[in-house]
Design a protein around this motif. Structure first.
Motif, PDB file in Angstrom:
ATOM      1  N   VAL A   1     -15.454  37.640 -17.675  1.00 37.86           N
ATOM      2  CA  VAL A   1     -14.738  38.322 -16.584  1.00 37.86           C
ATOM      3  C   VAL A   1     -13.787  37.367 -15.867  1.00 37.86           C
ATOM      4  O   VAL A   1     -12.848  37.805 -15.218  1.00 37.86           O
TER       5      VAL A   1
ATOM      6  N   LEU B   1     -17.966  35.809  -7.799  1.00 33.51           N
ATOM      7  CA  LEU B   1     -18.488  36.762  -8.801  1.00 33.51           C
ATOM      8  C   LEU B   1     -19.884  36.351  -9.262  1.00 33.51           C
ATOM      9  O   LEU B   1     -20.808  37.169  -9.321  1.00 33.51           O
TER      10      LEU B   1
ATOM     11  N   HIS C   1     -10.867  34.978  -6.088  1.00 37.99           N
ATOM     12  CA  HIS C   1     -10.053  33.981  -6.801  1.00 37.99           C
ATOM     13  C   HIS C   1      -8.803  34.626  -7.413  1.00 37.99           C
ATOM     14  O   HIS C   1      -7.765  33.974  -7.577  1.00 37.99           O
TER      15      HIS C   1
ATOM     16  N   ILE D   1     -13.107  44.754 -13.699  1.00 39.09           N
ATOM     17  CA  ILE D   1     -13.675  45.421 -12.493  1.00 39.09           C
ATOM     18  C   ILE D   1     -14.609  46.564 -12.892  1.00 39.09           C
ATOM     19  O   ILE D   1     -15.554  46.362 -13.653  1.00 39.09           O
TER      20      ILE D   1
ATOM     21  N   ILE E   1     -21.058  29.750 -10.525  1.00 35.06           N
ATOM     22  CA  ILE E   1     -21.683  30.333  -9.330  1.00 35.06           C
ATOM     23  C   ILE E   1     -20.687  30.302  -8.177  1.00 35.06           C
ATOM     24  O   ILE E   1     -20.804  29.512  -7.227  1.00 35.06           O
TER      25      ILE E   1
ATOM     26  N   THR F   1     -24.272  26.303 -13.953  1.00 38.95           N
ATOM     27  CA  THR F   1     -23.316  25.781 -12.988  1.00 38.95           C
ATOM     28  C   THR F   1     -22.873  24.385 -13.405  1.00 38.95           C
ATOM     29  O   THR F   1     -23.616  23.668 -14.090  1.00 38.95           O
ATOM     30  N   THR F   2     -21.658  24.017 -12.969  1.00 39.22           N
ATOM     31  CA  THR F   2     -21.214  22.635 -13.175  1.00 39.22           C
ATOM     32  C   THR F   2     -21.563  21.793 -11.949  1.00 39.22           C
ATOM     33  O   THR F   2     -21.338  20.586 -11.948  1.00 39.22           O
ATOM     34  N   SER F   3     -22.065  22.439 -10.911  1.00 47.17           N
ATOM     35  CA  SER F   3     -22.290  21.756  -9.625  1.00 47.17           C
ATOM     36  C   SER F   3     -23.774  21.524  -9.378  1.00 47.17           C
ATOM     37  O   SER F   3     -24.504  22.466  -9.071  1.00 47.17           O
TER      38      SER F   3
ATOM     39  N   LYS G   1     -25.512  23.081  -6.460  1.00 47.59           N
ATOM     40  CA  LYS G   1     -25.860  24.510  -6.375  1.00 47.59           C
ATOM     41  C   LYS G   1     -27.207  24.819  -7.016  1.00 47.59           C
ATOM     42  O   LYS G   1     -27.618  25.971  -7.072  1.00 47.59           O
TER      43      LYS G   1
ATOM     44  N   ARG H   1     -18.542  33.422  -0.728  1.00 48.22           N
ATOM     45  CA  ARG H   1     -17.308  34.179  -0.610  1.00 48.22           C
ATOM     46  C   ARG H   1     -16.757  34.021   0.805  1.00 48.22           C
ATOM     47  O   ARG H   1     -17.490  34.198   1.779  1.00 48.22           O
TER      48      ARG H   1
HETATM   49  P1  NAP Z   1     -14.657  31.439  -7.560  1.00 42.99           P
HETATM   50  O1  NAP Z   1     -15.392  31.933  -6.369  1.00 42.99           O
HETATM   51  O2  NAP Z   1     -13.639  30.378  -7.409  1.00 42.99           O
HETATM   52  O3  NAP Z   1     -15.806  30.994  -8.631  1.00 42.99           O
HETATM   53  C1  NAP Z   1     -15.516  30.499  -9.906  1.00 42.99           C
HETATM   54  C2  NAP Z   1     -16.629  29.513 -10.298  1.00 42.99           C
HETATM   55  O4  NAP Z   1     -16.354  29.053 -11.619  1.00 42.99           O
HETATM   56  C3  NAP Z   1     -16.675  28.239  -9.469  1.00 42.99           C
HETATM   57  O5  NAP Z   1     -17.408  28.380  -8.259  1.00 42.99           O
HETATM   58  C4  NAP Z   1     -17.341  27.251 -10.415  1.00 42.99           C
HETATM   59  O6  NAP Z   1     -18.742  27.482 -10.423  1.00 42.99           O
HETATM   60  C5  NAP Z   1     -16.816  27.717 -11.756  1.00 42.99           C
HETATM   61  N1  NAP Z   1     -15.679  26.884 -12.175  1.00 42.99           N
HETATM   62  C6  NAP Z   1     -14.467  26.809 -11.615  1.00 42.99           C
HETATM   63  N2  NAP Z   1     -13.688  25.934 -12.290  1.00 42.99           N
HETATM   64  C7  NAP Z   1     -14.420  25.500 -13.298  1.00 42.99           C
HETATM   65  C8  NAP Z   1     -14.172  24.600 -14.376  1.00 42.99           C
HETATM   66  N3  NAP Z   1     -12.992  23.971 -14.492  1.00 42.99           N
HETATM   67  N4  NAP Z   1     -15.142  24.394 -15.253  1.00 42.99           N
HETATM   68  C9  NAP Z   1     -16.321  25.021 -15.129  1.00 42.99           C
HETATM   69  N5  NAP Z   1     -16.619  25.882 -14.115  1.00 42.99           N
HETATM   70  C10 NAP Z   1     -15.677  26.109 -13.234  1.00 42.99           C
HETATM   71  O7  NAP Z   1     -13.910  32.634  -8.296  1.00 42.99           O
HETATM   72  P2  NAP Z   1     -14.276  34.201  -8.356  1.00 42.99           P
HETATM   73  O8  NAP Z   1     -13.626  34.911  -7.221  1.00 42.99           O
HETATM   74  O9  NAP Z   1     -15.712  34.356  -8.604  1.00 42.99           O
HETATM   75  O10 NAP Z   1     -13.439  34.633  -9.650  1.00 42.99           O
HETATM   76  C11 NAP Z   1     -13.763  34.061 -10.920  1.00 42.99           C
HETATM   77  C12 NAP Z   1     -12.727  34.483 -11.951  1.00 42.99           C
HETATM   78  O11 NAP Z   1     -12.881  35.883 -12.210  1.00 42.99           O
HETATM   79  C13 NAP Z   1     -11.273  34.298 -11.534  1.00 42.99           C
HETATM   80  O12 NAP Z   1     -10.518  33.892 -12.664  1.00 42.99           O
HETATM   81  C14 NAP Z   1     -10.854  35.694 -11.112  1.00 42.99           C
HETATM   82  O13 NAP Z   1      -9.464  35.917 -11.210  1.00 42.99           O
HETATM   83  C15 NAP Z   1     -11.604  36.508 -12.121  1.00 42.99           C
HETATM   84  N6  NAP Z   1     -11.818  37.913 -11.766  1.00 42.99           N
HETATM   85  C16 NAP Z   1     -11.823  38.807 -12.786  1.00 42.99           C
HETATM   86  C17 NAP Z   1     -12.082  40.129 -12.540  1.00 42.99           C
HETATM   87  C18 NAP Z   1     -12.143  41.098 -13.670  1.00 42.99           C
HETATM   88  O14 NAP Z   1     -12.009  42.296 -13.434  1.00 42.99           O
HETATM   89  N7  NAP Z   1     -12.392  40.645 -14.888  1.00 42.99           N
HETATM   90  C19 NAP Z   1     -12.303  40.558 -11.229  1.00 42.99           C
HETATM   91  C20 NAP Z   1     -12.310  39.627 -10.212  1.00 42.99           C
HETATM   92  C21 NAP Z   1     -12.074  38.295 -10.484  1.00 42.99           C
HETATM   93  P3  NAP Z   1     -19.799  26.281 -10.549  1.00 42.99           P
HETATM   94  O15 NAP Z   1     -19.539  25.369  -9.390  1.00 42.99           O
HETATM   95  O16 NAP Z   1     -21.107  26.992 -10.454  1.00 42.99           O
HETATM   96  O17 NAP Z   1     -19.599  25.641 -11.880  1.00 42.99           O
END
Ligand code: NAP
Ligand code: ZN
Length: 347
Positions: free
Chosen positions: A267, A186, A41, A294, A183, A205-207, A210, A339
């Motif tokens: 994260v 990450l 993401h 990370i 879910i 999860t909001t879904s 899942k 993913r």
């Molecule tokens: P992703 O695959 O899109 O998953 C994010 C999940 O968050 C979604 O599947 C959904 O899960 C939930 N979600 C999304 N929008 C939402 C909302 N409005 N309200 C509630 N839940 C919501 O993303 P990802 O690749 O796992 O990345 C997640 C985040 O981590 C991103 O912001 C990314 O930039 C960040 N990140 C940070 C680091 C770090 O080092 N800290 C590293 C990598 C990524 P449900 O359907 O289960 O609710």
């Protein structure tokens, strides 16, 4: 050397095919033919300049796996033919306290795999949505999974380490009750890793769709976070919560689920801030909200070795390079299990 890639020319344009150049391997460099690259993401946040400061052309991708094709004369640890990975870091100062401790992710001069400063053209780093990359050996990871799992190993290089590092840092293991919020890429790795570390894992999860899938990933319980009744049943019970949500949301509904002295680590890196949490929820039970970025190179290797030993890989949907824009749209809708991984041979 000209290399095929896909990237964006501006924040508002879709990704398109392009050619980029890579340096010839220097004395400490490893040249890698990229087999697969996961779609994080963060790639979307960066391509669309949601965090500001994106440099174009932007070629994202920091979940890179492939085979070594050449090595510089001083490279000790890798030989042509080795299966390797590259995550979110391709350089750092190598001298500060953080680098000396193997926490290159917290070095002030850490260079990201894309959008980071470099002497190479075009002046910023270009990532793994490309056929080949050249990286200093310090930032190259060894992969010991069977080769047929290689595509599903790619997401470990970001989704895996970003969840592993906080789970380990906050002592997740047997006897601990651990929540994983969101879910997606990450979150699904967070569930698998917390389960493998022996914790009692609750997926949020909001879904509704899942619910069963999260159990198959290793969650002992699944809570629909939109349901106040389901949330209420878990009040004051968690040692640790890992929050991976990519959008601003109400943090208070999770902090009240922590025990005394419990921590929720964020994260997810939304483009706009969360509302400030209710401090009384923190004060009254000495709870903490933390962040984590990370992970360092040694802990990334530790995570890869742990996953190889325990047969852990990501659940992926493999795509062709020309499906990337569609994949982004699906990811924004939460429609990914869990993913997307690009087959870089289709570039
Ligand atoms: P992703 O695959 O899109 O998953 C994010 C999940 O968050 C979604 O599947 C959904 O899960 C939930 N979600 C999304 N929008 C939402 C909302 N409005 N309200 C509630 N839940 C919501 O993303 P990802 O690749 O796992 O990345 C997640 C985040 O981590 C991103 O912001 C990314 O930039 C960040 N990140 C940070 C680091 C770090 O080092 N800290 C590293 C990598 C990524 P449900 O359907 O289960 O609710
Ligand atoms: Zn990432």
């Amino acid at each position: 050397m000209k290399i095929k890639a896909i990237g964006a020319l501006s924040a508002t344009q879709p990704l398109e095919a392009m050619e980029i150049s890579r340096r010839e391997p220097g004395p400490h460099d490893v040249q890698i033919e990229i087999a697969y690259c996961g779609v994080c993401h963060s790639d979307i946040h960066q391509v669309r300049s949601e965090w500001a400061g994106t440099l174009y052309p932007c070629v994202p991708g920091h979940e890179i796996v492939g085979r070594v094709t050449a090595t510089g004369e001083h490279v000790q640890r890798y030989r042509p033919g080795d299966l390797v990975g590259v995550g979110c870091i391709v350089d750092s100062c190598k001298q500060c306290e953080e680098c000396e401790e193997g926490l290159e992710n917290y070095c002030d001069n850490m260079v990201g795999t894309y959008n980071g400063p470099t002497a190479d053209a075009p002046g910023h780093t270009l990532g793994g949505y490309s056929r080949q990359i050249v990286v200093h050996e310090r930032y190259v990871l060894r992969i010991s999974h069977p080769e047929e799992q290689l595509a599903a190993v790619a997401p470990l290089l970001c989704a895996g380490i970003t969840t592993w590092s906080p789970l380990r840092h906050w002592g997740v293991g047997p006897g601990k009750k651990v929540g994983v919020v969101g879910i997606g890429g990450l979150g699904h790795m967070g569930i698998k890793l917390a389960h493998a570390l022996g914790a009692h894992v609750v997926a949020f999860t909001t879904s509704e769709s899942k619910r069963e899938a999260a159990k198959a990933l290793g969650a002992d319980e699944v809570v629909i976070s939109r349901s106040p009744e389901e949330m209420q049943a878990h009040r004051k019970s968690f040692d640790f919560i890992l929050n991976t949500v990519a959008a601003p949301h109400n943090l208070d509904i999770f902090t009240v689920l922590l025990k005394r002295d419990g921590t929720m680590t964020l994260v997810g890196a939304p483009a706009t801030p969360h509302d400030s949490p209710e401090v009384f929820n923190l004060i009254m039970k000495r709870r903490a909200i933390a962040g984590s970025m990370i992970g360092g190179i040694p802990e990334t290797q530790e995570m890869l070795d742990f996953c190889a030993e325990h047969g852990i890989v990501a659940d992926i949907e493999q795509i062709r390079a020309d499906q990337i824009n569609e994949a982004y749209e699906r990811m924004l809708k939460g429609d990914v299990h869990y993913r997307f991984v690009i087959d870089n041979a289709t570039l």
